[in-house]
Write a protein that holds these residues in place. Structure first.
Motif, PDB file in Angstrom:
ATOM      1  N   HIS A  64       0.851  -1.184   0.000  1.00 51.37           N
ATOM      2  CA  HIS A  64       0.000   0.000   0.000  1.00 51.37           C
ATOM      3  C   HIS A  64       0.888   1.235   0.000  1.00 51.37           C
ATOM      4  O   HIS A  64       2.059   1.170   0.379  1.00 51.37           O
ATOM      5  CB  HIS A  64      -0.933   0.007   1.217  1.00 51.37           C
ATOM      6  CG  HIS A  64      -0.186   0.084   2.521  1.00 51.37           C
ATOM      7  ND1 HIS A  64       0.122   1.268   3.134  1.00 51.37           N
ATOM      8  CD2 HIS A  64       0.348  -0.889   3.289  1.00 51.37           C
ATOM      9  CE1 HIS A  64       0.795   1.024   4.252  1.00 51.37           C
ATOM     10  NE2 HIS A  64       0.947  -0.284   4.360  1.00 51.37           N
ATOM     11  N   GLY A  65       0.329   2.339  -0.426  1.00 55.63           N
ATOM     12  CA  GLY A  65       1.088   3.571  -0.409  1.00 55.63           C
ATOM     13  C   GLY A  65       0.433   4.665  -1.215  1.00 55.63           C
ATOM     14  O   GLY A  65      -0.631   4.475  -1.808  1.00 55.63           O
ATOM     15  N   GLY A  66       1.086   5.801  -1.215  1.00 55.32           N
ATOM     16  CA  GLY A  66       0.576   6.952  -1.934  1.00 55.32           C
ATOM     17  C   GLY A  66       1.659   7.993  -2.117  1.00 55.32           C
ATOM     18  O   GLY A  66       2.776   7.855  -1.624  1.00 55.32           O
ATOM     19  N   SER A  67       1.315   9.031  -2.841  1.00 58.46           N
ATOM     20  CA  SER A  67       2.249  10.113  -3.128  1.00 58.46           C
ATOM     21  C   SER A  67       1.446  11.385  -3.341  1.00 58.46           C
ATOM     22  O   SER A  67       0.387  11.353  -3.978  1.00 58.46           O
ATOM     23  CB  SER A  67       3.060   9.789  -4.386  1.00 58.46           C
ATOM     24  OG  SER A  67       3.802  10.910  -4.801  1.00 58.46           O
ATOM     25  N   ASP A  68       1.942  12.494  -2.820  1.00 55.81           N
ATOM     26  CA  ASP A  68       1.230  13.750  -3.058  1.00 55.81           C
ATOM     27  C   ASP A  68       1.627  14.387  -4.388  1.00 55.81           C
ATOM     28  O   ASP A  68       1.183  15.475  -4.715  1.00 55.81           O
ATOM     29  CB  ASP A  68       1.400  14.721  -1.894  1.00 55.81           C
ATOM     30  CG  ASP A  68       2.842  15.133  -1.643  1.00 55.81           C
ATOM     31  OD1 ASP A  68       3.733  14.695  -2.380  1.00 55.81           O
ATOM     32  OD2 ASP A  68       3.070  15.900  -0.693  1.00 55.81           O
ATOM     33  N   LYS A  74      -2.391   3.891  -9.027  1.00 57.80           N
ATOM     34  CA  LYS A  74      -2.604   2.470  -8.814  1.00 57.80           C
ATOM     35  C   LYS A  74      -1.267   1.860  -8.435  1.00 57.80           C
ATOM     36  O   LYS A  74      -0.204   2.317  -8.873  1.00 57.80           O
ATOM     37  CB  LYS A  74      -3.196   1.783 -10.029  1.00 57.80           C
ATOM     38  CG  LYS A  74      -2.297   1.708 -11.233  1.00 57.80           C
ATOM     39  CD  LYS A  74      -2.969   0.962 -12.369  1.00 57.80           C
ATOM     40  CE  LYS A  74      -2.097   0.935 -13.607  1.00 57.80           C
ATOM     41  NZ  LYS A  74      -2.728   0.185 -14.690  1.00 57.80           N
ATOM     42  N   LEU A  75      -1.308   0.841  -7.600  1.00 57.65           N
ATOM     43  CA  LEU A  75      -0.103   0.156  -7.148  1.00 57.65           C
ATOM     44  C   LEU A  75      -0.045  -1.209  -7.811  1.00 57.65           C
ATOM     45  O   LEU A  75      -1.031  -1.953  -7.812  1.00 57.65           O
ATOM     46  CB  LEU A  75      -0.105   0.002  -5.626  1.00 57.65           C
ATOM     47  CG  LEU A  75       1.123  -0.660  -5.011  1.00 57.65           C
ATOM     48  CD1 LEU A  75       2.392   0.130  -5.319  1.00 57.65           C
ATOM     49  CD2 LEU A  75       0.944  -0.804  -3.515  1.00 57.65           C
ATOM     50  N   ILE A  95      -7.552   1.667  -9.244  1.00 61.01           N
ATOM     51  CA  ILE A  95      -7.147   3.072  -9.257  1.00 61.01           C
ATOM     52  C   ILE A  95      -7.905   3.795  -8.153  1.00 61.01           C
ATOM     53  O   ILE A  95      -9.119   3.627  -8.001  1.00 61.01           O
ATOM     54  CB  ILE A  95      -7.439   3.711 -10.627  1.00 61.01           C
ATOM     55  CG1 ILE A  95      -6.608   3.030 -11.704  1.00 61.01           C
ATOM     56  CG2 ILE A  95      -7.162   5.212 -10.591  1.00 61.01           C
ATOM     57  CD1 ILE A  95      -6.968   3.432 -13.117  1.00 61.01           C
ATOM     58  N   VAL A  96      -7.192   4.598  -7.378  1.00 65.09           N
ATOM     59  CA  VAL A  96      -7.805   5.358  -6.294  1.00 65.09           C
ATOM     60  C   VAL A  96      -7.417   6.825  -6.409  1.00 65.09           C
ATOM     61  O   VAL A  96      -6.405   7.171  -7.032  1.00 65.09           O
ATOM     62  CB  VAL A  96      -7.386   4.829  -4.901  1.00 65.09           C
ATOM     63  CG1 VAL A  96      -7.854   3.402  -4.690  1.00 65.09           C
ATOM     64  CG2 VAL A  96      -5.891   4.943  -4.690  1.00 65.09           C
ATOM     65  N   GLU A  97      -8.214   7.662  -5.805  1.00 65.08           N
ATOM     66  CA  GLU A  97      -7.871   9.074  -5.695  1.00 65.08           C
ATOM     67  C   GLU A  97      -7.052   9.241  -4.426  1.00 65.08           C
ATOM     68  O   GLU A  97      -7.530   8.952  -3.328  1.00 65.08           O
ATOM     69  CB  GLU A  97      -9.122   9.948  -5.647  1.00 65.08           C
ATOM     70  CG  GLU A  97      -8.798  11.427  -5.647  1.00 65.08           C
ATOM     71  CD  GLU A  97     -10.042  12.311  -5.781  1.00 65.08           C
ATOM     72  OE1 GLU A  97      -9.857  13.530  -5.826  1.00 65.08           O
ATOM     73  OE2 GLU A  97     -11.158  11.778  -5.832  1.00 65.08           O
ATOM     74  N   HIS A 101      -7.669   7.677  -0.139  1.00 64.37           N
ATOM     75  CA  HIS A 101      -7.267   6.301   0.122  1.00 64.37           C
ATOM     76  C   HIS A 101      -5.833   6.075  -0.334  1.00 64.37           C
ATOM     77  O   HIS A 101      -5.336   6.786  -1.200  1.00 64.37           O
ATOM     78  CB  HIS A 101      -8.170   5.322  -0.643  1.00 64.37           C
ATOM     79  CG  HIS A 101      -9.613   5.441  -0.307  1.00 64.37           C
ATOM     80  ND1 HIS A 101     -10.443   6.362  -0.891  1.00 64.37           N
ATOM     81  CD2 HIS A 101     -10.368   4.753   0.578  1.00 64.37           C
ATOM     82  CE1 HIS A 101     -11.655   6.235  -0.391  1.00 64.37           C
ATOM     83  NE2 HIS A 101     -11.640   5.256   0.505  1.00 64.37           N
ATOM     84  N   ASP A 102      -5.210   5.047   0.226  1.00 64.85           N
ATOM     85  CA  ASP A 102      -3.933   4.570  -0.292  1.00 64.85           C
ATOM     86  C   ASP A 102      -4.203   3.629  -1.460  1.00 64.85           C
ATOM     87  O   ASP A 102      -5.215   2.933  -1.485  1.00 64.85           O
ATOM     88  CB  ASP A 102      -3.177   3.782   0.779  1.00 64.85           C
ATOM     89  CG  ASP A 102      -2.302   4.650   1.660  1.00 64.85           C
ATOM     90  OD1 ASP A 102      -2.241   5.870   1.416  1.00 64.85           O
ATOM     91  OD2 ASP A 102      -1.669   4.104   2.577  1.00 64.85           O
TER      92      ASP A 102
END
Length: 148
Positions: A64-68, A74-75, A95-97, A101-102
């Motif tokens: 899991h993860g994210g970036s600003d 999508k991971l 695909i998430v926003e 969400h991560d």
């Protein structure tokens, strides 16, 4: 007003000079911060377990993860045989926003050959919730699984 040449007059000029130097230093620091590019923050975590598995069994890969730096992402989980060579995507999450969400991926992968298999996660930025024009934003370091 006539300021004398005594020590009280000189120390007043010194204090004023120190203030000017301090204000100038603060101004220079603010200018450097304004010119310095801002770096996006992001983090992606990927796990592969167990660390040793028999040929024909499965490895559970999740992350899991994210970036600003991206709005939609999508991971994907990627694998390669050995420690060199091309990476191949084995699964991607939805695909998430980012912000709400991560991005996540969760997959069981059957390993069939003995030796070493490596897995990594790659966070892709996309144009919208329906995808389009993916670009790699962050990739994790490789997680090694030994197959016996």
């Amino acid at each position: 007003m006539n300021r004398g040449t005594g020590s009280a007059g000189k120390s007043g000029f010194r204090r004023q000079g120190a203030k000017v130097v301090a204000v100038g230093a603060l101004g220079a620091a603010a200018a450097v911060l304004a010119v310095t590019p801002a770096f996006a923050k992001g983090d992606v975590v990927l796990t592969a377990s167990p660390g040793t598995v028999r040929a024909g069994h499965t490895v559970h890969v999740s992350g899991h993860g994210g970036s600003d730096a991206v709005r939609y992402a999508k991971l994907c989980a990627q694998e390669r045989a050995g420690t060199r060579g091309a990476w191949h995507t084995v699964a991607c999450g939805r695909i998430v926003e980012i912000g709400g969400h991560d991005a996540k991926v969760d997959v069981n992968i059957k390993v069939t050959h003995r030796g070493v298999v490596q897995f990594r996660g790659v966070l892709y930025g996309v144009d919208g919730l329906r995808g389009g024009h993916p670009h790699a934003d962050i990739s994790t370091s490789a997680r090694t699984v030994h197959v016996r």
